[in-house]
Design a protein around this motif. Structure first.
Motif, short mmCIF file in Angstrom:
data_model
loop_
_atom_site.label_atom_id
_atom_site.label_comp_id
_atom_site.label_asym_id
_atom_site.label_seq_id
_atom_site.Cartn_x
_atom_site.Cartn_y
_atom_site.Cartn_z
N VAL A 62 0.84 -1.21 0.00
CA VAL A 62 0.00 0.00 0.00
C VAL A 62 0.87 1.25 0.00
CG1 VAL A 62 -1.87 1.30 1.09
CG2 VAL A 62 -1.90 -1.21 1.14
N GLU A 63 1.71 1.41 1.03
CA GLU A 63 2.58 2.58 1.12
C GLU A 63 3.81 2.22 1.93
OE1 GLU A 63 0.21 5.53 2.99
OE2 GLU A 63 0.29 4.58 4.97
N PRO A 64 4.93 2.94 1.74
CA PRO A 64 6.14 2.65 2.51
C PRO A 64 5.86 2.65 4.02
CG PRO A 64 6.65 4.15 0.73
CD PRO A 64 5.15 4.01 0.75
N GLY A 65 6.38 1.62 4.70
CA GLY A 65 6.18 1.50 6.13
C GLY A 65 5.08 0.55 6.53
N THR A 66 4.27 0.08 5.56
CA THR A 66 3.27 -0.94 5.86
C THR A 66 3.56 -2.18 5.02
OG1 THR A 66 1.70 -0.10 4.20
CG2 THR A 66 1.50 0.75 6.45
N PHE A 67 3.24 -3.35 5.59
CA PHE A 67 3.59 -4.62 4.98
C PHE A 67 2.44 -5.60 5.14
CE2 PHE A 67 7.15 -2.49 6.96
CZ PHE A 67 8.04 -2.33 5.91
N SER A 68 2.30 -6.51 4.18
CA SER A 68 1.24 -7.51 4.24
C SER A 68 1.87 -8.89 4.21
CB SER A 68 0.27 -7.36 3.07
OG SER A 68 -0.72 -8.38 3.11
N GLY A 69 1.86 -9.56 5.38
CA GLY A 69 2.32 -10.93 5.48
C GLY A 69 1.52 -11.60 6.58
N PHE A 70 0.98 -12.79 6.29
CA PHE A 70 0.16 -13.45 7.31
C PHE A 70 0.22 -14.96 7.13
CE2 PHE A 70 -2.43 -12.29 3.71
CZ PHE A 70 -3.25 -13.39 3.47
N LEU A 71 -0.19 -15.65 8.20
CA LEU A 71 -0.20 -17.10 8.20
C LEU A 71 -1.60 -17.60 8.51
CD1 LEU A 71 2.56 -16.10 9.97
CD2 LEU A 71 3.07 -18.51 9.64
N MET A 72 -1.91 -18.78 7.95
CA MET A 72 -3.13 -19.51 8.32
C MET A 72 -2.69 -20.87 8.84
SD MET A 72 -6.02 -17.81 7.71
CE MET A 72 -7.24 -19.13 7.54
N LEU A 73 -3.22 -21.23 10.01
CA LEU A 73 -2.90 -22.52 10.63
C LEU A 73 -4.15 -23.38 10.61
CD1 LEU A 73 -0.46 -23.85 12.17
CD2 LEU A 73 -1.62 -23.14 14.28
N PHE A 74 -4.01 -24.63 10.18
CA PHE A 74 -5.14 -25.55 10.07
C PHE A 74 -4.85 -26.84 10.83
CE2 PHE A 74 -5.21 -22.90 6.29
CZ PHE A 74 -6.56 -22.62 6.09
N SER A 75 -5.91 -27.50 11.28
CA SER A 75 -5.78 -28.83 11.86
C SER A 75 -5.75 -29.87 10.76
CB SER A 75 -6.97 -29.11 12.79
OG SER A 75 -7.04 -30.49 13.12
N THR A 76 -4.79 -30.81 10.85
CA THR A 76 -4.78 -31.91 9.89
C THR A 76 -5.61 -33.09 10.39
OG1 THR A 76 -2.73 -32.77 10.84
CG2 THR A 76 -2.53 -31.27 8.96
N ARG A 77 -6.24 -32.92 11.53
CA ARG A 77 -7.12 -33.96 12.05
C ARG A 77 -8.53 -33.84 11.46
NH1 ARG A 77 -2.55 -35.56 13.09
NH2 ARG A 77 -1.69 -35.68 15.20
N ASN A 78 -9.04 -32.60 11.36
CA ASN A 78 -10.39 -32.43 10.79
C ASN A 78 -10.47 -31.30 9.78
OD1 ASN A 78 -10.25 -30.13 12.34
ND2 ASN A 78 -12.02 -30.59 13.65
N GLY A 79 -9.32 -30.66 9.44
CA GLY A 79 -9.29 -29.59 8.45
C GLY A 79 -9.67 -28.23 8.98
N GLU A 80 -9.97 -28.11 10.25
CA GLU A 80 -10.47 -26.87 10.83
C GLU A 80 -9.46 -25.73 10.76
OE1 GLU A 80 -11.95 -25.20 15.22
OE2 GLU A 80 -11.15 -27.23 14.99
N PRO A 81 -9.88 -24.53 10.35
CA PRO A 81 -9.00 -23.36 10.50
C PRO A 81 -8.80 -23.07 11.99
CG PRO A 81 -10.82 -22.90 8.98
CD PRO A 81 -11.16 -24.16 9.70
N LEU A 82 -7.54 -23.00 12.42
CA LEU A 82 -7.24 -22.80 13.83
C LEU A 82 -6.87 -21.36 14.16
CD1 LEU A 82 -5.03 -25.97 14.48
CD2 LEU A 82 -7.46 -25.66 15.03
N ALA A 83 -6.11 -20.72 13.27
CA ALA A 83 -5.61 -19.38 13.59
C ALA A 83 -5.21 -18.64 12.33
CB ALA A 83 -4.43 -19.48 14.55
N MET A 84 -5.29 -17.32 12.43
CA MET A 84 -4.70 -16.40 11.46
C MET A 84 -3.74 -15.52 12.24
SD MET A 84 -6.51 -13.53 9.00
CE MET A 84 -7.23 -14.76 7.92
N MET A 85 -2.55 -15.29 11.69
CA MET A 85 -1.52 -14.55 12.42
C MET A 85 -0.79 -13.59 11.51
SD MET A 85 0.37 -17.70 14.44
CE MET A 85 -0.57 -19.13 15.01
N ASN A 86 -0.41 -12.43 12.04
CA ASN A 86 0.58 -11.59 11.37
C ASN A 86 1.90 -12.34 11.35
OD1 ASN A 86 -0.95 -8.83 12.88
ND2 ASN A 86 -0.76 -9.03 10.68
#
Length: 364
Positions: free
Chosen positions: A90-114
């Motif tokens: 978007v502009e200098p000084g801001t960044f877009s990076g994130f993670l998605m964590l899922f369970s491999t037991r039932n496929g459930e989304p567990l978390a979203m993180m910077n």
């Protein structure tokens, strides 16, 4: 499902937490209980003459922990006349990076993180494992080239695996290196001395690390390298390959390429990762070529080899060791993200989120 901000993660995790999580995860990988997909990038012209849009993604899974992680980042990349990479969203000084964590037991989304704090902690923890398994036990003097975010992360991680008593630092900007020296000395309680020349920072150090955003080689003179040193990088672009070849033991954290068999060798050598590039030839020519590539390290032993065969580690205090700290990125993110999630749940940290936006009743 929870959302964890950079602030949440900084409050939850210490360098030691991440080092031990990675160490445990690498042992699982050595047993064949984990996997990592190499990073891939897509480059697209961004409407300006000095940059490119870059999308990067990588994934990893650790079966005993029941988790899968994907990390994604969206960057505008520009290159300075001084030879550094600059990123923003978007502009200098801001960044877009994130993670998605899922369970491999039932496929459930567990978390979203910077990903900002996790990224620094992860990279530093990988470098610290290189120190743990390759540096001399009595290594106590660190020479650091770079004074940015990675340099701030590397030093505490090194202190978690060796008794560091002295640090020397060089970076091109005087104010940056002096600020780094004051901050790290105060944080760690050890002397950190800034230098206006990289050579004395390298010479006489037990551990030499490069933590830069340079797209040009940082250390090129093999005569600076002395017996008994351990060298650690942050990018394949920092030490010349002449220096790498002078080392007695060279190991990589793990391969991050598809290699020649994957049909992506040319893009990996040019861009660092398997890349798909949109643009006319003159537009693509803006992207700097790497002087040393991850492909140059694919035939060296990996951290898994060192774990499975201790005889491949340092056997003499006089040996020069080199740890290429770039590889298995998705798997490493899975390890540190899982640790953050585990600790967040135990401490009730994070913003609760509904899984409704991520689930649907239409099969795709």
């Amino acid at each position: 499902m929870i959302y964890l901000s950079n602030q949440n993660i900084a409050e939850l995790l210490t360098p030691k937490d991440c080092i031990e999580a990675l160490d445990e995860a690498f042992h699982a990988l050595a047993r064949g209980e984990a996997a990592s997909r190499p990073r891939t990038d897509v480059w697209v012209p961004c409407g300006r003459d000095d940059g490119y849009y870059r999308w990067g993604s990588m994934e990893g899974a650790i079966e005993p922990w029941g988790i899968f992680c994907t990390r994604m980042k969206s960057d505008i990349v520009t290159w300075t006349r001084e030879g550094t990479d600059e990123l923003h969203c978007v502009e200098p000084g801001t960044f877009s990076g994130f993670l998605m964590l899922f369970s491999t037991r039932n496929g459930e989304p567990l978390a979203m993180m910077n990903d900002g704090i996790l990224h620094h902690l992860r990279v530093a923890a990988g470098a610290a494992l290189g120190v743990r398994y390759l540096a001399r036990e009595n290594a106590s003097v660190v020479g650091c080239l770079g004074s940015g975010g990675m340099a701030h992360a590397y030093l505490p991680a090194f202190c978690a695996v060796r008794k560091i008593s002295q640090v020397k630092v060089y970076s091109p900007t005087q104010a940056h290196r002096e600020t780094y020296a004051k901050e790290m000395s105060r944080e760690l309680g050890i002397p950190v001395e800034p230098f206006d020349d990289p050579e004395p920072v390298v010479r006489g150090s037990d551990i030499v690390t490069t933590c830069t955003d340079s797209n040009k080689l940082v250390v090129t003179d093999p005569t600076w390298i002395e017996k008994g040193m351990h060298l650690a990088n942050c990018s394949s672009k920092e030490f010349s390959f002449e220096i790498v070849k002078r080392c007695d033991i060279v190991a990589q954290v793990g391969a991050e390429t598809f290699g020649a068999k994957g049909g992506m060798a040319e893009s990996e050598r040019h861009h660092g990762w398997a890349s798909w590039v949109v643009g006319r030839p003159e537009q693509q020519a803006r992207i700097p070529k790497r002087p040393v590539s991850n492909l140059d390290f694919v035939n060296y032993p990996s951290l898994i080899d060192l774990l499975n065969n201790p005889s491949m580690r340092r056997t003499s205090p006089a040996q020069i060791t080199f740890f290429h700290n770039l590889g298995l990125l998705g798997f490493q993110f899975a390890a540190v993200a899982a640790k953050a999630y585990q600790m967040a749940r135990a401490k009730g940290v994070g913003l609760e989120m509904s899984t409704d936006p991520f689930l649907q009743d239409i099969r795709d």
